[in-house]
Motif scaffolding. Structure first.
Motif, PDB file in Angstrom:
ATOM      1  N   GLY A  26       0.808  -1.227   0.000  1.00 58.10           N
ATOM      2  CA  GLY A  26       0.000   0.000   0.000  1.00 58.10           C
ATOM      3  C   GLY A  26       0.837   1.272   0.000  1.00 58.10           C
ATOM      4  O   GLY A  26       0.597   2.170  -0.814  1.00 58.10           O
ATOM      5  N   PRO A  27       1.826   1.405   0.899  1.00 61.02           N
ATOM      6  CA  PRO A  27       2.669   2.608   0.882  1.00 61.02           C
ATOM      7  C   PRO A  27       3.401   2.806  -0.447  1.00 61.02           C
ATOM      8  O   PRO A  27       3.630   3.933  -0.874  1.00 61.02           O
ATOM      9  CB  PRO A  27       3.649   2.382   2.036  1.00 61.02           C
ATOM     10  CG  PRO A  27       2.900   1.493   2.981  1.00 61.02           C
ATOM     11  CD  PRO A  27       2.089   0.588   2.095  1.00 61.02           C
ATOM     12  N   CYS A  28       3.748   1.698  -1.121  1.00 60.49           N
ATOM     13  CA  CYS A  28       4.406   1.811  -2.434  1.00 60.49           C
ATOM     14  C   CYS A  28       3.470   2.478  -3.439  1.00 60.49           C
ATOM     15  O   CYS A  28       3.889   3.334  -4.218  1.00 60.49           O
ATOM     16  CB  CYS A  28       4.802   0.430  -2.965  1.00 60.49           C
ATOM     17  SG  CYS A  28       6.016  -0.429  -1.958  1.00 60.49           S
ATOM     18  N   ARG A  29       2.196   2.080  -3.414  1.00 56.44           N
ATOM     19  CA  ARG A  29       1.215   2.682  -4.327  1.00 56.44           C
ATOM     20  C   ARG A  29       0.976   4.148  -3.980  1.00 56.44           C
ATOM     21  O   ARG A  29       0.687   4.952  -4.858  1.00 56.44           O
ATOM     22  CB  ARG A  29      -0.088   1.889  -4.302  1.00 56.44           C
ATOM     23  CG  ARG A  29       0.052   0.525  -4.971  1.00 56.44           C
ATOM     24  CD  ARG A  29      -1.290  -0.160  -5.167  1.00 56.44           C
ATOM     25  NE  ARG A  29      -2.070  -0.320  -3.951  1.00 56.44           N
ATOM     26  CZ  ARG A  29      -1.989  -1.370  -3.141  1.00 56.44           C
ATOM     27  NH1 ARG A  29      -1.160  -2.358  -3.413  1.00 56.44           N
ATOM     28  NH2 ARG A  29      -2.735  -1.449  -2.066  1.00 56.44           N
ATOM     29  N   MET A  30       1.132   4.501  -2.706  1.00 58.04           N
ATOM     30  CA  MET A  30       0.947   5.899  -2.295  1.00 58.04           C
ATOM     31  C   MET A  30       2.137   6.765  -2.706  1.00 58.04           C
ATOM     32  O   MET A  30       1.956   7.915  -3.097  1.00 58.04           O
ATOM     33  CB  MET A  30       0.755   5.980  -0.776  1.00 58.04           C
ATOM     34  CG  MET A  30      -0.576   5.451  -0.307  1.00 58.04           C
ATOM     35  SD  MET A  30      -0.773   5.338   1.494  1.00 58.04           S
ATOM     36  CE  MET A  30       0.246   6.613   2.128  1.00 58.04           C
ATOM     37  N   VAL A  31       3.351   6.239  -2.636  1.00 61.33           N
ATOM     38  CA  VAL A  31       4.534   7.048  -2.915  1.00 61.33           C
ATOM     39  C   VAL A  31       4.808   7.170  -4.416  1.00 61.33           C
ATOM     40  O   VAL A  31       5.453   8.130  -4.843  1.00 61.33           O
ATOM     41  CB  VAL A  31       5.775   6.513  -2.152  1.00 61.33           C
ATOM     42  CG1 VAL A  31       6.403   5.314  -2.846  1.00 61.33           C
ATOM     43  CG2 VAL A  31       6.803   7.606  -1.950  1.00 61.33           C
ATOM     44  N   SER A  32       4.305   6.248  -5.205  1.00 59.48           N
ATOM     45  CA  SER A  32       4.588   6.278  -6.642  1.00 59.48           C
ATOM     46  C   SER A  32       4.186   7.595  -7.307  1.00 59.48           C
ATOM     47  O   SER A  32       4.999   8.193  -8.018  1.00 59.48           O
ATOM     48  CB  SER A  32       3.919   5.091  -7.338  1.00 59.48           C
ATOM     49  OG  SER A  32       4.285   5.064  -8.691  1.00 59.48           O
ATOM     50  N   PRO A  33       2.971   8.119  -7.095  1.00 60.19           N
ATOM     51  CA  PRO A  33       2.630   9.408  -7.713  1.00 60.19           C
ATOM     52  C   PRO A  33       3.490  10.559  -7.190  1.00 60.19           C
ATOM     53  O   PRO A  33       3.814  11.485  -7.940  1.00 60.19           O
ATOM     54  CB  PRO A  33       1.156   9.623  -7.346  1.00 60.19           C
ATOM     55  CG  PRO A  33       0.647   8.319  -6.872  1.00 60.19           C
ATOM     56  CD  PRO A  33       1.826   7.521  -6.418  1.00 60.19           C
TER      57      PRO A  33
END
Length: 154
Positions: A71-78
């Motif tokens: 989840g944090p990976c998907r949040m930091v990508s943008p």
């Protein structure tokens, strides 16, 4: 000469809006074919192409070691893509899925995802784990870049 398996990515120019095909591996930072503005350099890399895509790049390289289930990976990508856009011409963002590239995860001793690295001429010069907002990430990258400029002068 870039490997034929290394994929190009299409990036929309933030200045004029024109679509540009950006190679994963190239000499120097890409520029828009229309307005000549620096383009964000955002690419995916696997174990076979990492050396050519990330370690041989001339700008600073921000490596995002991530996983699809994180989840944090998907949040930091943008946020990382925003930083790459804001710092176009100065950094290259290379995204590596650690589940598909376990040898890179092992090589960089990834214990938490996302793990972010900054490479300067292929050498890791900074590291952080976890998600952060774009402003924090940009400050981190700019601080490392400033230290790089100071050491080049010194």
């Amino acid at each position: 000469m870039p490997s034929p398996t290394i994929k190009a990515r299409t990036i929309k120019c933030p200045t004029c809006g024109r679509a540009n095909k950006i190679p994963a591996a190239a000499e120097g930072a890409p520029r828009c074919g229309n307005c000549k503005s620096p383009l964000p350099w955002i690419v995916d890399a696997d174990e076979n192409e990492f050396a050519e895509v990330a370690e041989k790049a001339t700008p600073l390289v921000v490596v995002d070691l991530w996983a699809t289930w994180c989840g944090p990976c998907r949040m930091v990508s943008p946020a990382l893509e925003q930083v790459a856009t804001e710092l176009a011409g100065k950094v290259k963002l290379v995204k590596v899925d650690i589940d598909r590239n376990p040898h890179l995860a092992q090589r960089f001793e990834v214990q938490a995802v996302p793990t972010l690295l900054i490479l300067d001429k292929g050498e890791p010069v900074a590291r952080r784990a976890g998600a952060a907002p774009a402003g924090t990430l940009r400050s981190w990258v700019e601080q490392v870049a400033a230290g790089r400029r100071d050491s080049e002068r010194g």
